[in-house]
Enzyme design. Structure first.
Site, mmCIF file in Angstrom:
data_model
loop_
_atom_site.group_PDB
_atom_site.id
_atom_site.type_symbol
_atom_site.label_atom_id
_atom_site.label_comp_id
_atom_site.label_asym_id
_atom_site.label_seq_id
_atom_site.Cartn_x
_atom_site.Cartn_y
_atom_site.Cartn_z
ATOM 1 N N ASP A 1 46.183 22.992 11.633
ATOM 2 C CA ASP A 1 45.049 23.306 10.737
ATOM 3 C C ASP A 1 45.409 23.091 9.274
ATOM 4 O OD1 ASP A 1 42.711 24.034 12.006
ATOM 5 O OD2 ASP A 1 43.271 26.141 12.231
ATOM 6 N N SER B 1 44.572 30.698 12.564
ATOM 7 C CA SER B 1 44.458 32.039 13.144
ATOM 8 C C SER B 1 45.814 32.723 13.155
ATOM 9 C CB SER B 1 43.893 31.954 14.568
ATOM 10 O OG SER B 1 44.642 31.039 15.336
ATOM 11 N N LYS C 1 43.374 19.485 11.619
ATOM 12 C CA LYS C 1 42.013 19.990 11.834
ATOM 13 C C LYS C 1 41.521 20.589 10.519
ATOM 14 C CE LYS C 1 41.015 23.840 14.394
ATOM 15 N NZ LYS C 1 40.321 24.706 13.406
ATOM 16 N N GLU D 1 37.790 22.477 8.695
ATOM 17 C CA GLU D 1 36.494 23.105 8.985
ATOM 18 C C GLU D 1 35.394 22.504 8.115
ATOM 19 O OE1 GLU D 1 36.687 27.388 8.854
ATOM 20 O OE2 GLU D 1 38.412 27.435 10.213
ATOM 21 N N GLU E 1 32.791 26.259 17.721
ATOM 22 C CA GLU E 1 33.183 27.668 17.904
ATOM 23 C C GLU E 1 31.994 28.600 17.762
ATOM 24 O OE1 GLU E 1 36.497 29.066 15.530
ATOM 25 O OE2 GLU E 1 36.216 31.132 16.238
HETATM 26 O O1 KIV Z 1 42.744 28.754 13.929
HETATM 27 C C1 KIV Z 1 42.503 28.613 15.135
HETATM 28 O O2 KIV Z 1 43.243 29.083 16.005
HETATM 29 C C2 KIV Z 1 41.306 27.871 15.506
HETATM 30 C C3 KIV Z 1 40.860 27.939 16.935
HETATM 31 C C4 KIV Z 1 40.340 29.272 17.256
HETATM 32 C C5 KIV Z 1 39.923 26.852 17.260
HETATM 33 O O3 KIV Z 1 40.714 27.246 14.689
#
Ligand code: KIV
Length: 289
Positions: free
Chosen positions: A106, A68, A136, A138, A205
Site C-alpha cells: 500500500d 491496515s 495499491k 485508494e 471494499e
Molecule cells: O490495508 C489493507 O489491509 C487493505 C485491505 C483491507 C484491502 O487495504
C-alpha cells in the site's frame, strides 16, 4: 493450492541461487480474467512480517502488505498515521518471507495524492526498496491520471474503491457504501475509470453486493472483494481478522481460527509454570557435561 505453484531450479545472473518457487507475475495474475470471466478466483491475504508471509505464501496468489498494519501491528487509531518508511520496512519483510505470491504494498495516506510525480517517487521507493511487484492506492476517478502515469512507467497499480479507509474523515466512518443511487453510481464509475487508466486489479471494499457485482462486470481488470461479493474476481481479508486475533470483527469477516484464545492460554500456562518454578525444566536447561 493454486495450480500456478511451480518449483524453480534455474539460475541466472540476477538469481545465482535458485529460489524454491517461481513468484507469480502481475500479468500472470491479471490474465486470470479474460473476456469478463475469471476461471480461478484470486486469493489475497494481508501480510506484514516475514514469518507471516512464509506461512501464507503457498496458499495465496497475492500478499498485500496493507496500511491496515497501522491498526493491526502498531495499535494506531487509523491508517492515516502510517508512513512510507513503515510500509517499506514491512513490505521488504513480506518479500523476504515469500517466493510464490506476488507482493503488493500500500502507498500510505499523503504519499501519492498531490500529483502523479509524487506518486511515482513514492512507488519507486517502494518497488526498489522492498522488491515487491505492485503498489495499491485508494481513490477512483480522481486517481485515474496517476494510475496511468505509474503503469506507463513500469509500476503495476491496484486500485481501491468503495469504503476507502484513508478517506475515513470525509466518508464519516467505516460503514458499507453504495446504498444510495449516487454512491452506487460513483463506485461503478470509479472502478471503470481505474480500469481504463490501467489498473491491473481493484479492491472493492465494504460495498453492497449488487453494486460490487455490477462493478466487477463493468471492468476488464480483476476485482478483489472485501465485504463485497463472492462474485468478485478474488477475495482479500486482513489475516489477523480471519485468524481470530481480535474479539470484535466486522460482519464480512469469516473467522477461520481462534488464535487470540490459543495465545492467551499459552501465556497463562507459561505464567503458571514460571510462578511454580516448573519452567525451565531439565529439558530446557544446560547441565555440565
Ligand atoms: O490495508 C489493507 O489491509 C487493505 C485491505 C483491507 C484491502 O487495504
Amino acid at each position: 493450492m493454486s495450480t500456478t505453484f511451480q518449483l524453480d531450479t534455474s539460475t541466472s545472473r540476477a538469481h545465482p541461487t535458485p529460489t524454491p518457487l517461481r513468484r507469480l507475475s502481475i500479468p500472470a495474475v491479471r490474465q486470470r480474467k479474460a473476456d469478463g470471466v475469471t476461471t480461478e478466483p484470486v486469493v489475497m491475504l494481508t501480510a506484514y512480517t516475514a514469518r507471516q508471509a512464509q506461512l501464507l505464501d503457498e496458499h495465496c496468489d497475492l500478499l498485500l502488505c496493507g496500511d491496515s498494519l497501522g491498526q493491526v501491528i502498531y495499535g494506531l487509531p487509523s491508517s492515516l498515521q502510517v508512513t512510507l518508511d513503515m510500509m517499506i520496512a514491512h513490505g521488504a519483510a513480506v518479500v523476504r518471507g515469500s517466493y510464490h505470491a506476488a507482493v503488493v504494498v500500500d502507498l500510505p495516506f499523503g504519499t501519492y495524492e498531490a500529483s502523479p510525480e509524487q506518486a511515482l517517487a513514492s512507488a519507486t521507493r517502494v518497488l526498489a526498496e522492498t522488491g515487491c511487484s505492485a503498489v495499491k492506492l485508494e481513490g477512483g476517478a480522481v486517481m485515474a491520471k496517476t494510475v496511468t502515469f505509474l503503469s506507463q512507467r513500469g509500476v503495476p497499480v491496484m486500485g481501491h474503491v468503495g469504503l476507502t479507509p484513508q478517506a475515513v474523515n470525509t466518508l464519516g466512518g467505516y460503514n458499507a457504501r453504495g446504498r444510495s443511487a449516487a454512491e452506487a453510481e460513483k463506485i461503478v464509475s470509479d472502478a471503470v475509470a481505474l480500469d481504463q487508466a490501467g489498473a491491473f486489479a481493484i479492491v472493492i471494499e465494504g460495498v453492497v453486493e449488487p453494486i460490487a457485482i455490477e462493478a466487477t462486470k463493468a471492468v476488464a481488470c480483476l476485482t478483489i472483494g472485501i465485504g463485497a461479493s463472492n462474485q468478485c474476481d478474488g477475495q482479500v481479508l486482513v489475516t489477523e481478522d480471519m485468524l481470530g486475533m481480535f474479539e470484535r470483527v466486522p460482519r464480512f469477516v469469516k473467522r477461520y481460527a481462534e488464535i487470540a484464545g490459543v495465545i492467551s492460554s499459552a501465556a497463562e500456562s507459561y505464567a503458571a509454570n514460571v510462578r511454580a518454578r516448573s519452567f525451565p525444566g531439565i529439558e530446557q536447561t544446560y547441565q555440565p557435561k
